[in-house]
Design a protein around this motif. Structure first.
Motif, mmCIF file in Angstrom:
data_model
loop_
_atom_site.group_PDB
_atom_site.id
_atom_site.type_symbol
_atom_site.label_atom_id
_atom_site.label_comp_id
_atom_site.label_asym_id
_atom_site.label_seq_id
_atom_site.Cartn_x
_atom_site.Cartn_y
_atom_site.Cartn_z
ATOM 1 N N LYS A 324 17.526 37.557 97.873
ATOM 2 C CA LYS A 324 18.622 37.232 96.963
ATOM 3 C C LYS A 324 18.740 35.732 96.747
ATOM 4 O O LYS A 324 19.135 35.288 95.661
ATOM 5 C CB LYS A 324 19.934 37.787 97.515
ATOM 6 C CG LYS A 324 20.084 39.293 97.372
ATOM 7 C CD LYS A 324 21.432 39.765 97.899
ATOM 8 C CE LYS A 324 21.585 41.275 97.709
ATOM 9 N NZ LYS A 324 22.889 41.766 98.233
ATOM 10 N N GLU A 325 18.416 34.956 97.765
ATOM 11 C CA GLU A 325 18.538 33.503 97.650
ATOM 12 C C GLU A 325 17.283 32.832 97.115
ATOM 13 O O GLU A 325 17.372 31.778 96.473
ATOM 14 C CB GLU A 325 18.900 32.902 99.010
ATOM 15 C CG GLU A 325 20.270 33.319 99.517
ATOM 16 C CD GLU A 325 20.705 32.535 100.742
ATOM 17 O OE1 GLU A 325 20.496 31.300 100.772
ATOM 18 O OE2 GLU A 325 21.232 33.158 101.679
ATOM 19 N N LEU A 326 16.119 33.421 97.350
ATOM 20 C CA LEU A 326 14.865 32.742 97.000
ATOM 21 C C LEU A 326 14.020 33.489 95.976
ATOM 22 O O LEU A 326 13.119 32.899 95.367
ATOM 23 C CB LEU A 326 14.017 32.507 98.260
ATOM 24 C CG LEU A 326 14.628 31.624 99.346
ATOM 25 C CD1 LEU A 326 13.688 31.533 100.537
ATOM 26 C CD2 LEU A 326 14.953 30.242 98.805
ATOM 27 N N GLY A 327 14.290 34.765 95.768
ATOM 28 C CA GLY A 327 13.426 35.577 94.908
ATOM 29 C C GLY A 327 13.329 35.092 93.476
ATOM 30 O O GLY A 327 12.284 35.236 92.836
ATOM 31 N N ALA A 328 14.403 34.502 92.981
ATOM 32 C CA ALA A 328 14.403 34.014 91.600
ATOM 33 C C ALA A 328 14.049 32.531 91.515
ATOM 34 O O ALA A 328 14.170 31.921 90.443
ATOM 35 C CB ALA A 328 15.777 34.258 90.972
ATOM 36 N N LYS A 329 13.606 31.948 92.615
ATOM 37 C CA LYS A 329 13.373 30.503 92.678
ATOM 38 C C LYS A 329 11.897 30.145 92.838
ATOM 39 O O LYS A 329 11.581 29.011 93.190
ATOM 40 C CB LYS A 329 14.158 29.908 93.851
ATOM 41 C CG LYS A 329 15.662 30.151 93.796
ATOM 42 C CD LYS A 329 16.318 29.376 92.667
ATOM 43 C CE LYS A 329 17.829 29.516 92.729
ATOM 44 N NZ LYS A 329 18.486 28.746 91.656
ATOM 45 N N PHE A 330 11.006 31.086 92.565
ATOM 46 C CA PHE A 330 9.587 30.806 92.776
ATOM 47 C C PHE A 330 9.110 29.609 91.967
ATOM 48 O O PHE A 330 8.385 28.749 92.472
ATOM 49 C CB PHE A 330 8.758 32.040 92.441
ATOM 50 C CG PHE A 330 8.661 33.040 93.560
ATOM 51 C CD1 PHE A 330 9.614 33.082 94.565
ATOM 52 C CD2 PHE A 330 7.611 33.952 93.623
ATOM 53 C CE1 PHE A 330 9.544 34.001 95.599
ATOM 54 C CE2 PHE A 330 7.515 34.880 94.657
ATOM 55 C CZ PHE A 330 8.499 34.895 95.643
ATOM 56 N N GLN A 361 5.652 40.142 90.991
ATOM 57 C CA GLN A 361 6.249 39.905 89.681
ATOM 58 C C GLN A 361 6.834 38.490 89.600
ATOM 59 O O GLN A 361 6.679 37.790 88.592
ATOM 60 C CB GLN A 361 7.334 40.945 89.411
ATOM 61 C CG GLN A 361 6.791 42.359 89.214
ATOM 62 C CD GLN A 361 7.890 43.402 89.192
ATOM 63 O OE1 GLN A 361 9.035 43.123 89.542
ATOM 64 N NE2 GLN A 361 7.533 44.612 88.772
ATOM 65 N N GLY A 362 7.518 38.063 90.667
ATOM 66 C CA GLY A 362 8.090 36.718 90.685
ATOM 67 C C GLY A 362 7.023 35.645 90.657
ATOM 68 O O GLY A 362 7.180 34.606 90.010
ATOM 69 N N LEU A 363 5.927 35.884 91.347
ATOM 70 C CA LEU A 363 4.825 34.940 91.365
ATOM 71 C C LEU A 363 4.177 34.823 89.994
ATOM 72 O O LEU A 363 3.882 33.721 89.515
ATOM 73 C CB LEU A 363 3.794 35.389 92.398
ATOM 74 C CG LEU A 363 2.621 34.459 92.678
ATOM 75 C CD1 LEU A 363 3.112 33.117 93.186
ATOM 76 C CD2 LEU A 363 1.677 35.091 93.688
ATOM 77 N N ALA A 364 3.953 35.976 89.346
ATOM 78 C CA ALA A 364 3.355 35.975 88.014
ATOM 79 C C ALA A 364 4.249 35.238 87.021
ATOM 80 O O ALA A 364 3.774 34.453 86.193
ATOM 81 C CB ALA A 364 3.108 37.407 87.554
ATOM 82 N N ALA A 365 5.559 35.456 87.113
ATOM 83 C CA ALA A 365 6.499 34.784 86.206
ATOM 84 C C ALA A 365 6.554 33.283 86.451
ATOM 85 O O ALA A 365 6.798 32.502 85.529
ATOM 86 C CB ALA A 365 7.886 35.397 86.376
ATOM 87 N N ALA A 366 6.303 32.863 87.689
ATOM 88 C CA ALA A 366 6.391 31.443 88.032
ATOM 89 C C ALA A 366 5.244 30.626 87.458
ATOM 90 O O ALA A 366 5.390 29.427 87.215
ATOM 91 C CB ALA A 366 6.429 31.285 89.548
ATOM 92 N N VAL A 367 4.084 31.264 87.249
ATOM 93 C CA VAL A 367 2.913 30.516 86.764
ATOM 94 C C VAL A 367 2.464 30.984 85.378
ATOM 95 O O VAL A 367 1.423 30.547 84.891
ATOM 96 C CB VAL A 367 1.732 30.636 87.748
ATOM 97 C CG1 VAL A 367 2.088 30.004 89.074
ATOM 98 C CG2 VAL A 367 1.320 32.088 87.938
ATOM 99 N N GLY A 368 3.228 31.850 84.767
ATOM 100 C CA GLY A 368 2.843 32.345 83.441
ATOM 101 C C GLY A 368 4.070 32.734 82.645
ATOM 102 O O GLY A 368 5.211 32.547 83.066
#
Length: 416
Positions: A324-330, A361-368
């Motif tokens: 909850k604290e870090l998942g959207a912060k990649f 999914q969070g990782l993919a969104a962070a670099v693309g």
């Protein structure tokens, strides 16, 4: 080498086989490997953790000048090590002979700014008998050595070397005897040694380096009763306020958070999280870290503590709170150079079988982005540093001649 020292470097005296193991310790004075478990980042200069001065009187120790011939001897020993002229067998004999020359002069040599560095090298490479012999020889002045600017590094190195040797059951008795001797004459350390080694019960308010404390804590792994008494004190809690289910006084939480931003204390906190019994870990998680994870992850030192917290998460409920604290912060974490936090998070999710798909999914969104081909994701992670430093990321291409990013490769490994 000066002939006045009979234990000089002579091949005819090489009568003992060198051990092949390396007894080197974490590079506390270089990269942030001082943390031991961190994935990325570099260390700044060490800031000492300010302890309250002890009210107990300390015996003053007068430091004598090192004999010039002895200083020359150790200088030549240092030159031999630096030149790599001595092979493993010869280095072992050098360590043994040089440590024999320290007898009766341990304090002067350990607190000498230049010689102390050579002494650290000797203590890393010697056998357990000579290591323990050195510690027994300086037992009466060990507190003074541990509190000296140069000597504290010698004391730390000796304890770290002991931590390596204690892994061999054959060394147990000699290590136990040595520790008992140190503790009987030292009011810096308090120790309980029972059926198995219980190492260094350390009192608060003493001038002992965080790294020495961290090494001592590692040897108490599994001794929950002792750790439940020691850890709160190391965190600054008053002994009279410590109780089952309420180990951490809320009044010290803000101080703990601030101290985690210092290099040495952050290393201590990593080890505390590694060895903490479940009840202690849970209370630290709730009182100290909850709602502060992104703030701490953003800091160059404290992010390593967050990595340790994540790496030792106990269950899926804790991972839910971390997510909850870090998942959207990649993306923000990657842009700040905190890829180690993401690597730790992915590894913990894999270990506890939770949030694996969300991590990917969070990782993919962070670099693309959604309008790009997913084929760009893997090269961007593999060459993470090159990609993040590129101003026009939309036109970034697979680079030639660049090294693969180590943490990026670990992130991909965990994802796969």
């Amino acid at each position: 080498m000066d002939k006045s020292y009979k234990h000089g470097w002579k091949k005819k005296n090489l009568n003992r086989k060198a051990k092949k193991e390396s007894f080197g310790f974490d590079a506390d004075t270089s990269k942030k490997n001082v943390s031991g478990h961190g994935y990325d980042g570099t260390a700044k200069s060490h800031k000492s953790w300010k302890h309250h001065s002890s009210s107990e009187p300390q015996t003053s120790v007068v430091r004598k000048q090192v004999d010039p011939d002895l200083a020359k001897y150790f200088s030549e020993i240092a030159n031999l090590f630096e030149s790599n002229e001595a092979d493993l067998e010869e280095r072992s004999v050098l360590c043994r002979n040089a440590l024999e020359e320290t007898r009766g002069k341990e304090f002067e040599l350990a607190t000498d700014y230049i010689i102390s560095h050579t002494l650290q090298t000797l203590l890393e490479g010697c056998d357990v008998d000579h290591l323990c012999g050195f510690l027994r020889g300086c037992a009466k002045v060990f507190p003074a050595i541990a509190m000296d600017r140069s000597g504290s590094h010698v004391a730390e190195t000796a304890l770290k070397s002991l931590a390596v040797h204690i892994q061999d059951e054959q060394n147990y008795s000699v290590v136990e005897e040595t520790l008992t001797m140190i503790c009987k004459v030292s009011d810096v350390f308090h120790v309980k040694i029972r059926s198995t080694i219980r190492f260094l019960r350390i009192s608060s308010g003493k001038a002992v380096s965080c790294s020495c404390r961290a090494t001592a804590l590692k040897l108490l792994l599994g001794h929950d009763e002792e750790l439940l008494k020691i850890i709160p004190v190391l965190l600054g809690c008053k002994k009279e306020n410590i109780a089952e289910g309420n180990f951490i006084d809320m009044s010290v939480v803000s101080t703990i958070v601030d101290l985690m931003k210092e290099t040495a204390y952050s290393h201590l906190m990593e080890v505390i999280l590694e060895v903490a019994p479940e009840s202690m870990y849970n209370e630290m998680f709730t009182k100290v870290f909850r709602n502060s994870l992104f703030h701490l992850s953003s800091h160059q030192c404290a992010n390593f503590v967050v990595q340790a917290l994540i790496s030792h998460a106990r269950d899926q409920d804790q991972m839910e709170l971390i997510w909850k604290e870090l998942g959207a912060k990649f993306r923000e974490l990657l842009e700040m150079g905190r890829s180690g936090v993401i690597a730790a998070l992915i590894a913990a999710c894999q270990r506890l079988h939770t949030h694996e798909q969300k991590c990917c999914q969070g990782l993919a969104a962070a670099v693309g982005s959604t309008n790009e081909s997913p084929r760009s994701i893997i090269p961007r992670i593999l060459f993470l540093e090159s990609y993040l430093s590129c101003e026009d990321k939309s036109n970034w291409n697979w680079p030639n001649g660049f090294k693969i990013h180590v943490i990026g490769s670990l992130i991909l490994q965990g994802s796969f």
